[in-house]
Scaffold this motif. Structure first.
Motif, PDB file in Angstrom:
ATOM      1  N   HIS A  44     -76.275 -69.955  45.197  1.00 34.27           N
ATOM      2  CA  HIS A  44     -77.513 -69.431  45.740  1.00 34.27           C
ATOM      3  C   HIS A  44     -77.055 -67.920  44.500  1.00 34.27           C
ATOM      4  CE1 HIS A  44     -79.245 -66.582  48.233  1.00 34.27           C
ATOM      5  NE2 HIS A  44     -79.469 -67.077  49.225  1.00 34.27           N
ATOM      6  N   ALA A  87     -84.674 -68.196  50.700  1.00 36.36           N
ATOM      7  CA  ALA A  87     -83.602 -69.066  51.888  1.00 36.36           C
ATOM      8  C   ALA A  87     -83.365 -68.199  53.133  1.00 36.36           C
ATOM      9  CB  ALA A  87     -82.125 -69.766  51.324  1.00 36.36           C
ATOM     10  N   ARG A 144     -77.714 -66.529  63.499  1.00 37.94           N
ATOM     11  CA  ARG A 144     -78.607 -65.550  63.419  1.00 37.94           C
ATOM     12  C   ARG A 144     -79.759 -66.880  63.666  1.00 37.94           C
ATOM     13  NH1 ARG A 144     -78.181 -64.256  57.002  1.00 37.94           N
ATOM     14  NH2 ARG A 144     -78.549 -66.430  57.013  1.00 37.94           N
ATOM     15  N   HIS A 171     -77.221 -72.556  57.561  1.00 39.60           N
ATOM     16  CA  HIS A 171     -76.003 -71.534  56.497  1.00 39.60           C
ATOM     17  C   HIS A 171     -75.056 -71.688  57.412  1.00 39.60           C
ATOM     18  CE1 HIS A 171     -73.905 -68.440  54.171  1.00 39.60           C
ATOM     19  NE2 HIS A 171     -74.997 -67.453  55.762  1.00 39.60           N
ATOM     20  N   SER A 216     -72.632 -72.051  53.379  1.00 39.46           N
ATOM     21  CA  SER A 216     -71.773 -70.504  52.239  1.00 39.46           C
ATOM     22  C   SER A 216     -70.699 -70.933  51.896  1.00 39.46           C
ATOM     23  CB  SER A 216     -71.641 -70.366  54.328  1.00 39.46           C
ATOM     24  OG  SER A 216     -69.743 -71.058  54.253  1.00 39.46           O
ATOM     25  N   PRO A 218     -67.422 -70.303  52.476  1.00 44.29           N
ATOM     26  CA  PRO A 218     -66.674 -71.233  52.903  1.00 44.29           C
ATOM     27  C   PRO A 218     -66.400 -72.556  53.448  1.00 44.29           C
ATOM     28  CG  PRO A 218     -67.188 -68.847  53.896  1.00 44.29           C
ATOM     29  CD  PRO A 218     -67.640 -69.350  53.262  1.00 44.29           C
ATOM     30  N   ALA A 234     -74.006 -72.419  48.017  1.00 44.05           N
ATOM     31  CA  ALA A 234     -72.938 -71.255  48.116  1.00 44.05           C
ATOM     32  C   ALA A 234     -72.929 -70.153  47.205  1.00 44.05           C
ATOM     33  CB  ALA A 234     -71.260 -71.641  48.451  1.00 44.05           C
ATOM     34  N   GLY A 235     -73.503 -68.286  47.203  1.00 44.14           N
ATOM     35  CA  GLY A 235     -73.212 -67.876  47.018  1.00 44.14           C
ATOM     36  C   GLY A 235     -72.521 -67.070  46.009  1.00 44.14           C
ATOM     37  N   VAL A 236     -71.490 -66.249  47.085  1.00 48.39           N
ATOM     38  CA  VAL A 236     -70.379 -65.132  47.102  1.00 48.39           C
ATOM     39  C   VAL A 236     -69.188 -65.454  46.130  1.00 48.39           C
ATOM     40  CG1 VAL A 236     -69.140 -64.403  49.142  1.00 48.39           C
ATOM     41  CG2 VAL A 236     -69.980 -63.119  47.278  1.00 48.39           C
ATOM     42  N   MET A 244     -63.529 -62.825  51.299  1.00 49.35           N
ATOM     43  CA  MET A 244     -63.235 -64.602  51.131  1.00 49.35           C
ATOM     44  C   MET A 244     -61.856 -64.414  50.812  1.00 49.35           C
ATOM     45  SD  MET A 244     -65.870 -66.016  51.299  1.00 49.35           S
ATOM     46  CE  MET A 244     -67.022 -65.247  52.010  1.00 49.35           C
TER      47      MET A 244
END
Ligand SMILES: Cc1ncc(COP(=O)(O)O)c(C=O)c1O
Length: 375
Positions: A44, A87, A144, A171, A216, A218, A234-236, A244
Motif C-alpha cells: 500500500h 482500496a 469498518r 483488511h 494489514s 500486523p 500492507a502499508g505502514v 505498530m
C-alpha cells in the motif's frame, strides 16, 4: 548510535526525516516473509505517497500496488505504474476518473460492497462500453465496511458484476487492537478465513475465478500461511510508528520516520521544554492513547536517534509542542536552539502534514521527496 551528518541539524525545523536504511530493511523483510509463506505483496503506497518510495516498494512498473486515493493512482500512472488497486469503496461519481485511467492501459482495480455501487459500475460500463475490474470487500472483523463472508450478497453482487468481477478483498484493521503474538496470529488466520469462506460461496455458485487479497501490517507480519491467498497488502510497515511498536510488530529502532524539531524555550516553573513542532508537524493522531504505552504526541529522541526514556511531546498547539521533563531531566541540558527528533504515533498521519520529506540516505547524503497530495 552513529554520529549524524551536518545537514540534519542545518535544515529549518520542523521537518520530516526518513531513514533510508531502515526503510529498505522494513520493506525487504516483509516482502521475503510473505513470499516465503506462499503469496506476494501488493504494497500500500498510502503511507509515504511519493514516487521515490514506490521505487523501493515495487520491483517494476507492472508490480502490484495499492492506493488510497485516485490522486495517487493518477500520479503513479503518469510515472508509468500500471497495476493499481484503489482500496477505498468507489463513489459512483469517481468512475469517470477510473475509466480514464483504464483507457490509458492502467489496470486500476476498484472496491465495493453494496448493490448501489454495483449498479453504478454496470450502468457506466454499459453506457460507455467500459470494462472494470472490481473487488468485493469482505468484512473479516467488524471494524469498518464490507460484507460478512457467509452473507449470500457476496454471490449476488459477483453475479451482477459479471465480467467486471475480479475478486474478494479484506483488511483486518481490527488487528490494531491486538498486542500479543498469539492474538495477532489468530487475527491473521481470521482475515484469511474470511476470504476463504466467501470464495467457497462463490465456487459453490459456479464462480471459480476469484483473486483473494488480504492484509494489514500486523496480520502480514504474523500470518503463518498465505499459500492459497493471491496477495497480501500492507502499508505502514515501510516506516512503522509507535502504534505498530505497541502492537508488537516492530521495535523503536525499526521506526524509519521522525520529525526534527528545535527547542524554542522553557517553562522553568513547570519544567517544560517548548518546541517548534505542534500538531501541524506531528498531526493530531493520538493512536497510542488507547494502547498500553501512551506516547502522547510522540516519543522524544536526540538528533542521533538516541531514545530519551520517558520523554514525550505531552501536548501541542498548532505550532508549539510541550515536553514535560520528568525525573532525571534538567532544562539546562536542553538549551534553546538544540534539536530533537520525535517518533510519530501514526506514520501515515504525520507524513500527511509534510509536503516534502528529507531523506537520510544510507551513505548519509541528503535527498528530498515530494508527497502526492489531494484526493
Ligand atoms: C484496504 C487497506 N488495505 C491495506 C491497508 C494497509 O494496512 P496497514 O496500514 O496496517 O499497513 C489499509 C490501511 O488502512 C487499508 O485500508
Amino acid at each position: 548510535m552513529s554520529t549524524i551528518p551536518d545537514w540534519i541539524t542545518q535544515l529549518d525545523t520542523p521537518y520530516l526525516l526518513i531513514d533510508e536504511a531502515k526503510l529498505k530493511s522494513n520493506i525487504s523483510y516483509l516482502k521475503q516473509r510473505v513470499e516465503a509463506r506462499g503469496s506476494h505483496l501488493r504494497p500500500h503506497l498510502k503511507t509515504l505517497r511519493t514516487l521515490e518510495a514506490a521505487e523501493y516498494l515495487l520491483s517494476n512498473k507492472d508490480s502490484p500496488a495499492t492506493v488510497s486515493t485516485l490522486a495517487e493512482a493518477e500520479a503513479y500512472a503518469r510515472a508509468g505504474y500500471t497495476n493499481l488497486l484503489y482500496a477505498v469503496g468507489i463513489a459512483p461519481a469517481k468512475l469517470k476518473r477510473v475509466a480514464a485511467l483504464r483507457q490509458q492501459g492502467i489496470n486500476l482495480q476498484i472496491l465495493l460492497d453494496n448493490m448501489a455501487q454495483v449498479q453504478a459500475v454496470t450502468q457506466f460500463a454499459n453506457q460507455f462500453e467500459q470494462d472494470f475490474s472490481v473487488f468485493i470487500e469482505i468484512d473479516s472483523d467488524d471494524h469498518r465496511g464490507g460484507i460478512k463472508p457467509q452473507d449470500p450478497q457476496v454471490v449476488t453482487l459477483a453475479k451482477e458484476l459479471g465480467p467486471h468481477f475480479t475478486g474478494l478483498m479484506t483488511h483486518a484493521g481490527g488487528s490494531y487492537a491486538c498486542n500479543t503474538a498469539t492474538a495477532l496470529r489468530a487475527f491473521a488466520e481470521q482475515e484469511c478465513n474470511a476470504v476463504r469462506q466467501a470464495e467457497k460461496q462463490l465456487n459453490d455458485a459456479g464462480i471459480n475465478s476469484c483473486v483473494t487479497s488480504v492484509g494489514s501490517t500486523p496480520t502480514a507480519h504474523f500470518g503463518e500461511e498465505f499459500s492459497d491467498i493471491s496477495e497480501v497488502r500492507a502499508g505502514v510497515y515501510t516506516t512503522f510508528d509507535l502504534v505498530m511498536k505497541n502492537i508488537g510488530v516492530c521495535d523503536f529502532s525499526d521506526i524509519a520516520m521522525s520529525v526534527v524539531t528545535t527547542i524554542i524555550g522553557h517553562n522553568k516553573e513547570k519544567n517544560w521544554l517548548l518546541t517548534d513542532s505542534g500538531w501541524m508537524a506531528l498531526s493530531r493522531d493520538r493512536g497510542t492513547a488507547s494502547q498500553d504505552n501512551d506516547y502522547a504526541y510522540g516519543q522524544v529522541c536526540k538528533t542521533d536517534g538516541t531514545f530519551l526514556d520517558g520523554l514525550c511531546v505531552n501536548s501541542t498547539s498548532q505550532e508549539h509542542g510541550v515536553i514535560e521533563l520528568g525525573d532525571g531531566y534538567h532544562p539546562e541540558d536542553f538549551p534553546v536552539g538544540q534539536q530533537l527528533r520525535i517518533l510519530p504515533n501514526h506514520a501515515c498521519a504525520t507524513a500527511a502534514m509534510h509536503p516534502v520529506y528529507h531523506v537520510l540516505m544510507s551513505d548519509r547524503s541528503h535527498n528530498t521527496w515530494q508527497r502526492i497530495i489531494g484526493w
